[in-house]
Scaffold this motif. Structure first.
Motif, mmCIF file in Angstrom:
data_model
loop_
_atom_site.group_PDB
_atom_site.id
_atom_site.type_symbol
_atom_site.label_atom_id
_atom_site.label_comp_id
_atom_site.label_asym_id
_atom_site.label_seq_id
_atom_site.Cartn_x
_atom_site.Cartn_y
_atom_site.Cartn_z
ATOM 1 N N LEU A 258 -82.132 23.086 -74.029
ATOM 2 C CA LEU A 258 -82.546 24.547 -74.017
ATOM 3 C C LEU A 258 -81.265 25.401 -74.286
ATOM 4 C CD1 LEU A 258 -84.689 24.573 -70.491
ATOM 5 C CD2 LEU A 258 -85.223 24.536 -73.015
ATOM 6 N N ARG A 259 -80.195 24.850 -74.775
ATOM 7 C CA ARG A 259 -78.892 25.564 -75.314
ATOM 8 C C ARG A 259 -78.648 24.732 -76.646
ATOM 9 N NH1 ARG A 259 -74.213 26.165 -78.170
ATOM 10 N NH2 ARG A 259 -73.455 24.333 -76.601
ATOM 11 N N ASP A 260 -77.786 23.793 -76.647
ATOM 12 C CA ASP A 260 -77.164 23.511 -77.690
ATOM 13 C C ASP A 260 -78.310 22.702 -78.766
ATOM 14 O OD1 ASP A 260 -75.195 23.081 -79.804
ATOM 15 O OD2 ASP A 260 -73.737 21.740 -78.592
ATOM 16 N N GLY A 261 -79.364 22.306 -78.138
ATOM 17 C CA GLY A 261 -80.599 21.616 -78.648
ATOM 18 C C GLY A 261 -81.106 22.546 -79.716
ATOM 19 N N ILE B 255 -64.925 16.396 -73.593
ATOM 20 C CA ILE B 255 -64.556 16.334 -75.118
ATOM 21 C C ILE B 255 -65.701 16.716 -75.928
ATOM 22 C CG2 ILE B 255 -63.892 14.465 -76.673
ATOM 23 C CD1 ILE B 255 -62.780 12.677 -74.456
ATOM 24 N N LYS B 256 -65.148 17.890 -76.556
ATOM 25 C CA LYS B 256 -66.287 18.497 -77.166
ATOM 26 C C LYS B 256 -66.182 18.227 -78.858
ATOM 27 C CE LYS B 256 -67.457 23.547 -77.742
ATOM 28 N NZ LYS B 256 -68.889 23.435 -78.284
ATOM 29 N N ASP B 257 -67.097 17.364 -79.076
ATOM 30 C CA ASP B 257 -67.226 16.941 -80.712
ATOM 31 C C ASP B 257 -68.242 17.790 -81.434
ATOM 32 O OD1 ASP B 257 -67.171 15.361 -83.029
ATOM 33 O OD2 ASP B 257 -68.209 14.075 -82.136
ATOM 34 N N LEU C 213 -68.772 13.396 -71.982
ATOM 35 C CA LEU C 213 -68.912 13.547 -73.474
ATOM 36 C C LEU C 213 -69.947 14.386 -74.202
ATOM 37 C CD1 LEU C 213 -68.171 9.916 -74.382
ATOM 38 C CD2 LEU C 213 -66.648 11.623 -74.741
ATOM 39 N N HIS C 214 -69.441 15.249 -75.204
ATOM 40 C CA HIS C 214 -70.206 16.168 -75.915
ATOM 41 C C HIS C 214 -70.248 15.715 -77.502
ATOM 42 C CE1 HIS C 214 -72.401 19.726 -77.000
ATOM 43 N NE2 HIS C 214 -71.557 19.757 -77.794
ATOM 44 N N SER C 215 -71.075 14.903 -78.212
ATOM 45 C CA SER C 215 -70.754 14.714 -79.504
ATOM 46 C C SER C 215 -72.126 14.984 -80.147
ATOM 47 C CB SER C 215 -70.460 13.200 -79.463
ATOM 48 O OG SER C 215 -70.470 12.614 -80.812
ATOM 49 N N HIS C 216 -72.055 15.917 -81.272
ATOM 50 C CA HIS C 216 -73.186 15.867 -82.254
ATOM 51 C C HIS C 216 -73.654 14.835 -82.953
ATOM 52 C CE1 HIS C 216 -73.942 20.404 -81.637
ATOM 53 N NE2 HIS C 216 -72.705 20.448 -80.815
ATOM 54 N N TYR C 217 -74.859 14.622 -83.315
ATOM 55 C CA TYR C 217 -75.434 13.483 -83.914
ATOM 56 C C TYR C 217 -75.107 13.473 -85.547
ATOM 57 C CZ TYR C 217 -77.700 9.030 -83.206
ATOM 58 O OH TYR C 217 -77.930 7.760 -83.070
ATOM 59 N N SER D 25 -78.012 17.835 -83.999
ATOM 60 C CA SER D 25 -78.196 18.047 -82.539
ATOM 61 C C SER D 25 -77.722 16.550 -81.839
ATOM 62 C CB SER D 25 -79.530 18.193 -81.914
ATOM 63 O OG SER D 25 -79.831 18.214 -80.563
ATOM 64 N N HIS D 26 -78.238 16.196 -80.642
ATOM 65 C CA HIS D 26 -77.553 15.289 -79.752
ATOM 66 C C HIS D 26 -78.392 13.909 -79.616
ATOM 67 C CE1 HIS D 26 -74.247 18.093 -78.640
ATOM 68 N NE2 HIS D 26 -75.073 18.900 -79.003
ATOM 69 N N PRO D 27 -77.827 12.808 -79.081
ATOM 70 C CA PRO D 27 -78.617 11.875 -78.920
ATOM 71 C C PRO D 27 -79.744 11.927 -78.134
ATOM 72 C CG PRO D 27 -76.226 11.143 -78.396
ATOM 73 C CD PRO D 27 -76.405 12.639 -78.592
ATOM 74 N N PRO E 226 -72.341 27.674 -84.880
ATOM 75 C CA PRO E 226 -72.567 26.332 -84.470
ATOM 76 C C PRO E 226 -72.006 25.993 -83.069
ATOM 77 C CG PRO E 226 -70.974 26.247 -86.173
ATOM 78 C CD PRO E 226 -71.120 27.769 -85.905
ATOM 79 N N GLU E 227 -71.460 26.815 -82.321
ATOM 80 C CA GLU E 227 -71.470 26.586 -80.816
ATOM 81 C C GLU E 227 -71.574 27.779 -80.217
ATOM 82 O OE1 GLU E 227 -71.668 24.178 -79.074
ATOM 83 O OE2 GLU E 227 -71.329 22.431 -80.548
#
Ligand code: CO
Length: 478
Positions: free
Chosen positions: A11-14, A173-175, A202-206, A238-240, A477-478
């Motif tokens: 609901l935010r970064d996605g 860790i914001k990737d 861990l925060h890592s974009h796909y 987005s993310h995993p 992007p963020e």
């Protein structure tokens, strides 16, 4: 069995990563009560670009979104992404505005603040961290991960220790760009756990396709929380996928506490939403982009540069722009590419290529960055670049917000003099976004229509190059 907590960012970064941040509040609410039963540790639902986009393009009061979500979410914590002294905007705000914003956010129901600074200049995080801590919120200090000659494991440990000194509760860790490889993820988490000792998220974009691998290796090294998005809004920039991560971790013997059968119900809901929002989805952003491993361009930025070049009929210049981005970044002190530095570097790279001479035309933002108005760059900027961009002006040395006068009461008075009846929350909308915020408060904005498939590009602004005006599109992007 060791615990690994799942933080869901749908609901935010996605939707910020895949749907130009355009998900409407009314489309979030119906699934929340079910989602809340899944056993997710925290939902990221606020901050980043959502505050801007909600009022500017959707004619929504961002505070209402927070309140409405809070009403329906009882078990799961709610979190936001805060850009340090930039809050949810694109410039530094005065300390009183920062304090007021954080205070009102806690009052409206937020539990966890994830706070970062684009330059990892911890001075820019002090006021928001201290305010949130004082109010009893969980504060997660985020470190922007990037790759450069100056971004070593030791450097990250040093930043994390600075955050620990401010008594943050955990470290993220914001990737942003999907650059974190499985190997580095393991080494970095190991080092941070050993040297700093705080819980690690861990925060890592796909984007590059490595995110799931980086997560698993990070968990093996002791990471405590991982960021995911529900499968219909996952992968690409987005993310995993949340479901896959839960399954994999459970099988590996970690306790996530998440119920997969509930997630399947949630999935069905978001599948329908993905169809509804298809017009916002740029097909390019759904495919792993392995170029990012070379160019380090985060989710959103790449497709926006394509949009910029398309508008100029200059798509043939894309390879030049992609080569220019890392050069500009080096010139500007190896800044991580995250809001607002990603836009600054991206736009300047496009301008350098279109003009045909580097820094002949510079944006105000590039100038401010060199001047130190965003904070200290990770590496010092070379004297010749300073000269070229600033001329005889000299950069500042202190914390940028020290130069700012208090703002909140002044803005409040302005609104009152216009005859508007406003809450403190409304005043903050105006403080952060004086133009669109004012229009919103006056009721002059409208919700934009859903675009046809392939029609979506967010935020545009104009740059003038040799008398000719160009429209440049940049989504944060963020
Ligand atoms: Co992100």
């Amino acid at each position: 069995m060791s615990k690994v907590r799942i933080v869901d960012l749908t609901l935010r970064d996605g939707h910020q990563s895949l749907l130009a941040t355009r998900m409407r509040t009314r489309d979030m609410l119906p699934i929340l009560e079910t989602f809340d039963e899944a056993g997710i540790y925290s939902f990221e639902i606020w901050g980043g670009a959502t505050f801007d986009v909600a009022h500017r393009f959707l004619n929504e009061n961002p505070w209402d979104r927070l309140r409405e979500i809070r009403k329906r979410v009882k078990n799961t914590q709610l979190q936001m992404l805060l850009r340090g002294q930039n809050l949810v905007g694109y410039r530094h705000y005065s300390d009183d505005v920062v304090e007021k914003f954080v205070t009102k956010t806690v009052e409206n129901g937020l539990d966890i603040f994830r706070i970062f600074d684009a330059l990892n200049d911890v001075r820019n995080l002090e006021v928001s961290i201290k305010t949130a801590k004082k109010l009893g919120a969980h504060v997660q200090g985020a470190i922007c991960y990037t790759i450069s000659p100056v971004h070593t494991i030791e450097k990250y440990v040093e930043i994390a220790n600075q955050l620990a000194e401010l008594e943050v509760d955990s470290i993220c860790i914001k990737d942003m760009a999907g650059l974190l490889s499985p190997k580095v993820s393991y080494e970095l988490v190991k080092a941070l756990k050993k040297e700093v000792g705080l819980p690690i998220n861990l925060h890592s974009h796909y984007t590059s396709g490595m995110s799931s691998m980086a997560m698993i290796k990070g968990v093996e090294a002791g990471a405590d929380m991982v960021d995911t998005c529900m499968s219909p809004i996952s992968m690409g920039t987005s993310h995993p996928p949340t479901e896959s991560m839960v399954y994999a971790l459970n099988e590996l013997g970690y306790d996530t506490g998440v119920k997969l059968d509930v997630l399947l119900e949630v999935r069905e809901y978001f599948m329908k939403l993905r169809e509804k929002y298809a017009g916002y989805l740029d097909p390019l952003s759904t495919i792993p982009d392995t170029q990012v491993l070379v160019y380090q361009i985060p989710g959103g930025m790449f497709s926006n540069m394509i949009a910029q070049l398309k508008e100029q009929n200059a798509m043939d210049k894309l390879p030049d722009v992609l080569r220019e981005v890392p050069k500009v970044r080096e010139d500007l002190g190896y800044v991580p590419l995250v809001t607002p530095t990603s836009q600054i570097v991206g736009v300047q790279a496009v301008i350098n290529v279109l003009v045909g001479e580097r820094y002949k035309v510079v944006t105000k933002e590039t100038k401010d960055l060199v001047k130190g108005m965003y904070g200290r760059t990770p590496a010092p900027i070379k004297e010749e670049i300073i000269k070229k961009i600033l001329g005889d002006e000299r950069p500042i040395d202190g914390r940028p917000a020290d130069l700012l006068e208090p703002e909140f009461e002044k803005r409040k008075k302005e609104l009152e003099e216009m005859g508007l009846k406003v809450s403190d929350e409304d005043v903050l909308i105006y403080c952060l976004f004086p133009q669109t915020g004012l229009k919103f408060l006056k009721g002059e904005l409208q919700e934009e229509p859903f675009p046809a498939a392939g029609g979506a590009v967010s935020g545009t602004f104009e740059v003038e190059i040799e008398g000719k005006k160009y429209k440049v599109s940049v989504a944060p992007p963020e």
